[in-house]
Design an enzyme around this catalytic site. Structure first.
Site, short mmCIF file in Angstrom:
data_model
loop_
_atom_site.label_atom_id
_atom_site.label_comp_id
_atom_site.label_asym_id
_atom_site.label_seq_id
_atom_site.Cartn_x
_atom_site.Cartn_y
_atom_site.Cartn_z
N HIS A 162 0.83 -1.21 0.00
CA HIS A 162 0.00 0.00 0.00
C HIS A 162 0.87 1.26 0.00
O HIS A 162 0.67 2.17 -0.81
CB HIS A 162 -0.92 0.01 1.22
N HIS A 167 1.51 5.37 -2.02
CA HIS A 167 1.85 6.71 -1.55
C HIS A 167 3.19 7.25 -2.04
O HIS A 167 3.34 8.45 -2.22
CB HIS A 167 1.88 6.72 -0.01
N GLU A 208 -5.93 9.76 -0.56
CA GLU A 208 -6.18 8.34 -0.34
C GLU A 208 -7.13 7.74 -1.41
O GLU A 208 -6.86 6.68 -1.94
CB GLU A 208 -6.76 8.16 1.06
N SER A 227 -3.20 1.01 -4.80
CA SER A 227 -2.54 -0.15 -4.22
C SER A 227 -3.48 -1.35 -4.10
O SER A 227 -3.14 -2.33 -3.45
CB SER A 227 -1.97 0.21 -2.85
FE LIG Z 1 -2.83 5.29 2.84
#
Ligand SMILES: [Fe+2]
Length: 297
Positions: A162, A167, A208, A227
């Site tokens: 993730h 990110h 997000e 992700s």
């Molecule tokens: Fe996150």
């Protein structure tokens, strides 16, 4: 409301590593080898974080490398078709491999050279205010453990797939870095619960779980979608997902549920638009702009 009492704040009073427990329903429950590995990585990352050190270099196991090789190429095939250019360009420039788990220390050094961001080793989820205080200081907390091999497409908690495949790449983009650090500074500065909630929602529906317009197409922008093999097509094509234009006044009034697939997303017109909206909102909250933002960087 958002700040736990000091004696409840695990980041001021870290739990003993032996007490790290996987949450109910975690695929790794009962797997002694996985739990021991998690304890070791937890201890190494927490020690490095509290000492202000860069992410430790990890000697990943064959099983961890296998999980990466099982998930990363499938995500990359989806990224090529559906990720925003902000993300895709940065991912290529960082040369994140589908064959080998990258070392976060090397990625951190590269980010520092290009955008002035760096990666902070994180043992797991970090308390809201602590997390954003790192971001305000141009650091992004990242985990170094990997999900359980029995369910490679699923993780109940943010793991390295993730963080690293969601990110990390856009942190290379100076505009993205600038708006993110501004959110971080605002999050640790604003005085009221309402303003904190507004920032959480703004961040959720952009960093997000945001979508973005790109040359007449809708692309994926948010790390939570990027992700997840399931969320990418779901976010763009599912009839059960409502996609609305990103209007900040509406976004900061909209609740979300992080525990299930998302059924309401907002489409950001452009990265420049989002940066402007963040600057306007935090300016309204009385937070001074970053020096690089104020200079138009
Ligand atoms: Fe996150």
């Amino acid at each position: 409301m958002d700040q736990p009492p000091l004696d409840m704040d695990v980041y001021r009073n870290p739990p003993d590593v032996d007490h790290l427990e996987l949450e109910p329903g975690h695929p790794g429950l009962g797997d002694g080898g996985y739990i021991r590995r998690r304890h070791a990585l937890f201890a190494a990352c927490r020690a490095a974080r509290l000492l202000g050190q860069p992410p430790p270099v990890i000697d990943y196991t064959d099983e961890e490398e296998r999980i990466w090789r099982q998930v990363a190429p499938r995500l990359d095939a989806l990224h090529v078709r559906h990720a925003s250019r902000v993300y895709l360009d940065a991912k290529r420039e960082l040369k994140i491999s589908e064959d080998r788990i990258p070392q976060l220390r090397a990625l951190s050094e590269r980010l520092r050279q290009v955008s002035g961001m760096h990666l902070v080793p994180a043992e797991g989820p970090i308390a809201y205010r602590t997390f954003y205080s790192y971001i305000a200081d141009r650091g992004f907390p990242v985990t170094q453990f990997i999900r359980h091999g029995s369910k490679p497409e699923f993780t109940p908690e943010p793991d390295m797939i993730h963080d690293c495949l969601g990110h990390v790449p856009p942190l290379l983009n100076p505009d993205y870095a600038s708006l993110l650090t501004l959110i971080g500074r605002a999050a640790v500065t604003v005085p009221t619960g309402d303003q904190v909630l507004a920032l959480k929602r703004l961040s959720w529906f952009s960093i997000e779980f945001g979508l973005i317009e790109q040359e007449g197409e809708t692309k994926v922008f948010g790390a939570g979608i990027l992700s997840s093999i399931g969320e990418i097509p779901n976010s763009l094509f599912s009839k059960d997902v409502e996609r609305r234009p990103f209007r900040t006044a509406e976004v900061i009034e909209t609740d979300y549920d992080s525990s299930r697939m998302q059924d309401l997303l907002f489409v950001i017109p452009s990265l420049g638009f989002l940066k402007h909206e963040v600057e306007t909102l935090v300016g309204r909250f009385g937070v001074p702009l970053n020096r690089d933002t104020a200079m138009g960087g």
